[in-house]
Structure formats: structure tokens, C-alpha cells
Design a protein around this motif. Structure first.
Motif: not given
Length: 178
Positions: A9-13, A57-61, A1-7, A71-82
Motif C-alpha cells: 500500500x502506497x499512501x501519503x504520510x 495535490x501535485x506532490x506527495x511524500x 493519492x492511495x495506491x494498492x499493489x499485490x503486496x 512501513x518499509x520505505x518511502x517514495x516521493x512524487x512531484x508533478x509539474x502539471x503545466x
């Protein structure tokens, strides 16, 4: 997962991406006051173990980086695909970015990813009742309060409720229409 917004960049670390700033943030009571990790006294080993719980793959820090690469912060993402559901969590560690709508901009990109790429039907998150900016941000983005875990934790001798929020894909798309 690599996401870019106007200001941003959000990427796995990885653990090696975390420097002194990050370890300062997680041990700073003002920064973590409204987070689940408040007063946890996390060690480097605790953080390493936590990062290993993300499968990339389904969960990212994720690191949140400004346009200069800091780096100014962190975001977690955990998907329960099923179940077509994901859970989100955010920390903005750099105080100079507080109140600058970072969370709104970054969360938009992550929600678009969740609903479009992972085919999630629902996103969920939570915050403590004293975190007024977070509550405002959830409401501003159309999230709905789904319940309260009463007296969920104690901070400085006071019990705090945890407010649970949810956002459905249809609600997200409805507010994006012109």
C-alpha cells in the motif's frame, strides 16, 4: 493519492507517521549510500520542513507499507502539471525487502497514476553510477538514460556521476501491450 499493489500500500504520510525506524534509515550510511541524502545528518526539523514542501495535490511524500501495515520505505512524487512531467524518488529502508522487487512493483503503480490520473507525458528520476540495482531497475522498466551530471558529488574521496533517466508515457504504454 492511495495506491494498492499485490503486496504493498502506497499512501501519503505526515511527520507524525515517521517513527524510530524511519529516522534510523535516514541516518544509516548503508541505506542512504546511493541516495541524495547520504551523510546529510538530517534532524527531525529538517525532515519536518521537507515534508511541508509536499502540497498533497501535485506532490506527495508517500509511505510504502507491506500487507501487514509495516512501513518499509518511502517514495516521493512531484508533478509539474503545466509541463505534464513528474519526478520520482524512492528509498527502501527495511533491508529484509532489498532485492525483492519492491521498487518495481511500487514504481509501476506510481507510473500508472502519473500517466493516467495526472496526465503526465514524462516521468524523470536519477541515480548515482554506483547504484547498479537502481540502474538495472530503470532499464528493466524501459526508462532511457537522458544524460549524466558528471562528477556530481564526492563520497569517500571519490567523485560520482549522476545518471538522469526519463520514461515517456507512450513508451510505458507500448511495453504494457500483450
Amino acid at each position: 493519492m492511495l495506491l494498492k499493489t499485490e503486496n504493498y500500500v502506497i499512501k501519503p504520510i505526515t511527520f507524525t507517521d515517521l517513527g524510530a525506524d524511519y529516522f534510523g534509515w535516514i541516518n544509516d550510511e548503508e541505506i542512504t549510500r546511493h541516495l541524495f541524502i547520504y551523510r546529510s545528518n538530517l534532524t527531525r526539523d529538517d525532515v519536518r520542513q521537507h515534508l511541508q514542501s509536499y502540497d498533497q495535490q501535485t506532490s506527495f511524500f508517500l509511505g510504502i507499507f507491506d500487507k501487514f501495515g509495516k512501513m518499509i520505505g518511502t517514495h516521493s512524487y512531484r508533478a509539474a502539471i503545466q509541463h505534464k512531467r513528474c519526478a520520482l524518488g524512492v528509498m527502501i529502508g527495511e533491508r529484509s525487502y532489498w532485492g525483492k522487487n519492491v521498487v518495481l512493483e511500487v514504481r509501476r503503480a506510481i507510473l500508472n497514476y502519473a500517466f493516467e490520473e495526472d496526465d503526465c507525458v514524462k516521468a524523470e528520476a536519477g541515480c548515482y553510477k554506483n547504484n547498479i540495482p537502481a540502474i538495472y531497475n530503470f532499464q528493466r522498466m524501459g526508462w532511457k538514460s537522458e544524460g549524466i551530471r558528471r562528477s556530481h558529488r564526492e563520497v569517500d574521496g571519490t567523485r560520482e556521476d549522476l545518471i538522469l533517466f526519463g520514461l515517456l508515457r507512450d513508451e510505458w504504454y507500448a511495453q504494457k501491450k500483450p
